[in-house]
Write a protein that holds these residues in place. Structure first.
Motif, PDB file in Angstrom:
ATOM      1  N   GLY A 380       0.798  -1.229   0.000  1.00  0.00           N
ATOM      2  CA  GLY A 380       0.000   0.000   0.000  1.00  0.00           C
ATOM      3  C   GLY A 380       0.827   1.274   0.000  1.00  0.00           C
ATOM      4  O   GLY A 380       0.272   2.370  -0.068  1.00  0.00           O
ATOM      5  N   PHE A 381       2.131   1.174   0.075  1.00  0.00           N
ATOM      6  CA  PHE A 381       3.020   2.340   0.055  1.00  0.00           C
ATOM      7  C   PHE A 381       3.652   2.501  -1.328  1.00  0.00           C
ATOM      8  O   PHE A 381       3.890   1.523  -2.044  1.00  0.00           O
ATOM      9  N   GLY A 405      11.681  -3.721  -7.350  1.00  0.00           N
ATOM     10  CA  GLY A 405      10.502  -4.343  -6.781  1.00  0.00           C
ATOM     11  C   GLY A 405      10.157  -5.599  -7.560  1.00  0.00           C
ATOM     12  O   GLY A 405      10.008  -5.540  -8.783  1.00  0.00           O
ATOM     13  N   LEU A 406      10.061  -6.723  -6.880  1.00  0.00           N
ATOM     14  CA  LEU A 406       9.713  -7.979  -7.537  1.00  0.00           C
ATOM     15  C   LEU A 406       8.306  -8.400  -7.108  1.00  0.00           C
ATOM     16  O   LEU A 406       7.859  -8.077  -6.000  1.00  0.00           O
ATOM     17  N   ASP A 410       1.650 -11.224  -1.437  1.00  0.00           N
ATOM     18  CA  ASP A 410       1.120 -10.545  -0.262  1.00  0.00           C
ATOM     19  C   ASP A 410       1.258  -9.026  -0.372  1.00  0.00           C
ATOM     20  O   ASP A 410       0.291  -8.284  -0.144  1.00  0.00           O
ATOM     21  N   LEU A 411       2.448  -8.541  -0.740  1.00  0.00           N
ATOM     22  CA  LEU A 411       2.740  -7.108  -0.721  1.00  0.00           C
ATOM     23  C   LEU A 411       2.455  -6.407  -2.047  1.00  0.00           C
ATOM     24  O   LEU A 411       2.442  -5.182  -2.115  1.00  0.00           O
ATOM     25  N   GLY A 412       2.230  -7.171  -3.095  1.00  0.00           N
ATOM     26  CA  GLY A 412       2.142  -6.582  -4.430  1.00  0.00           C
ATOM     27  C   GLY A 412       3.521  -6.574  -5.069  1.00  0.00           C
ATOM     28  O   GLY A 412       3.752  -7.188  -6.102  1.00  0.00           O
TER      29      GLY A 412
END
Length: 466
Positions: A380-381, A405-406, A410-412
């Motif tokens: 969400g950040f 960013g991979l 869960d985190l996107g």
């Protein structure tokens, strides 16, 4: 006129310089340059487009200059280009001949050599300002390279804006060892010197020793070059007498900025741009030079930040937005690619850079990076990779760092750091969590021997992500 200082009238009026250009062991006076380049112009006048193998040689300097005198667009071809890419550049550009140094493979095109000692004093009328000067092919990270059509007017406007921001004058001696097929080395370094009228020195390879021996007042380098200079105290000390050190083509790590200040006494100038826009933002010689920030729009250029829906983003120095620019330095479009042009150049004249940035209340810009690889959406950040890289480089065990960013269920996206150095992975994660917000810490650290980079020193993050 694009080459304002390069004309027979100026030379005849006493503007000649005995060592106007030093490159590859050769020295050209201003009159040598005018006479030899005009001889080249006579050989290519009337051609549609000409390819130049962009080696750091006198032949390349005269080939490019001769084409500009004659009004013939130049297609710079990297000396180390692969077979498929070279063939694509020549076919897509419609180049009619090779000019200057002869490539190993001509792809069926005739080769026109440059006669270094030939001279002509024929006078050519200045071509229209909106005529194309260069067709520079992009790196092709999203498909085949695209030909960026850059006009004479855009180049002149950009050089003049930078001359104002950097107090760049004919009294300068500009030194660099960068490739002559990109904006940094070719447009700013060579064409900038020809327009301003300063001495130009190309060191071949951009080594600390070569820079130190050149005796320049104005130096151009990419961050890799400045990192090596900062680590060579003897060479760095020799640059203390320079007027200005300029860094570009990739973000200058804050630790390298600080080290340059310590060993040379200079706070380097940082600037931002692209092949499509030339240089649009820069710190100023008479203004604040804040580490990690690239400054203010140059004269004639406007910038704006927009969100995903196209709305304005607040200039608070923290909120990330998509960077767009507008002004006289913009390209005319991608050659043969109206579809690709329309994707980035709006009918309103704003160029969508593909970069994300923040702007503070004073108008200072900080580039977060490419939206596709440097803006990480995690839990969400919205997190900028550059901020994490800067934090990591502050650790004594880290020599180089790249963050991507991979995909993560869960985190996107999960934050992954690639590190060159000698440090414990968990210690690095905790270090970033203490330096920044905890959600900005890497979830994974990978130790590598080297980071993949292109010829201009940019980290190839898509290779890391794959």
């Amino acid at each position: 006129m694009l080459l304002a200082s390069l004309n027979p009238a100026a030379v005849a009026g006493g503007a000649d310089i005995g060592d106007a250009v030093r490159i590859d062991g050769a020295v050209l006076s201003r009159s040598d340059l005018v006479g030899a380049a005009t001889s080249v112009a006579e050989r290519v006048a009337g051609a549609g487009r000409v390819a130049v193998l962009a080696t750091p040689t006198v032949a390349t300097v005269l080939a490019v200059t001769g084409c500009l005198i004659a009004g013939v667009p130049v297609v710079p071809v990297p000396a180390d280009v692969g077979t498929a890419e070279r063939r694509h550049i020549l076919t897509d550009s419609g180049a009619q001949a090779w000019l200057g140094d002869q490539p190993a493979e001509t792809e069926g095109l005739p080769h026109v050599p440059v006669r270094v000692h030939a001279r002509s004093w024929h006078r050519y009328a200045e071509p229209p300002a909106d005529a194309p000067a260069l067709i520079i092919y992009t790196s092709g990270t999203t498909g085949a390279p695209k030909g960026v059509v850059v006009s004479r007017a855009a180049i002149a406007a950009d050089i003049d804006a930078l001359a104002e921001a950097w107090q760049w004058s004919p009294d300068d001696t500009l030194v660099h060892g960068l490739p002559l097929y990109h904006v940094h080395g070719l447009v700013l370094g060579l064409l900038g010197s020809l327009r301003i009228g300063n001495r130009f020195v190309h060191t071949g390879k951009p080594t600390p020793e070569g820079y130190a021996a050149a005796g320049g007042s104005l130096y151009f380098g990419v961050p890799t070059v400045w990192s090596r200079v900062a680590d060579d105290r003897a060479s760095a000390w020799a640059l203390a007498s320079a007027r200005l050190l300029v860094s570009g083509s990739a973000p200058l790590p804050v630790p390298v900025f600080d080290k340059l200040v310590a060993v040379t006494g200079h706070r380097p100038i940082e600037r931002y741009g692209s092949t499509e826009s030339l240089i649009t933002v820069s710190t100023r010689v008479d203004g604040e030079r804040r580490p990690g920030w690239v400054g203010l729009p140059v004269a004639g250029v406007q910038t704006r930040l927009v969100d995903e829906s196209g709305g304005d983003v607040v200039h608070d120095g923290e909120t990330i937005g998509r960077l767009q620019v507008q002004g006289p330095t913009l390209f005319d479009g991608y050659l043969n690619r109206p579809d690709a042009t329309a994707e980035v150049l709006g009918a309103d004249g704003w160029y969508r850079t593909g970069d994300v940035a923040v702007i503070d209340g004073d108008g200072m810009h900080r580039i977060v990076g490419r939206e596709s690889v440097d803006l990480i959406k995690t839990g969400g950040f919205r997190v900028g990779a550059g901020e994490i890289e800067t934090a990591l480089l502050g650790h004594p065990g880290v020599r180089e760092a790249a963050v991507v960013g991979l995909p993560d269920d869960d985190l996107g996206q999960r934050i992954v750091a690639f590190i060159v150095g000698d440090a414990d992975r968990d210690a690095l994660i905790n270090y970033v969590a203490q330096e920044l917000s905890i959600h900005k810490r890497p979830r994974e650290v990978r130790i590598v021997d080297a980071l993949p980079r292109n010829a201009m020193g940019k980290v190839l993050k898509k290779e890391l992500a794959q």
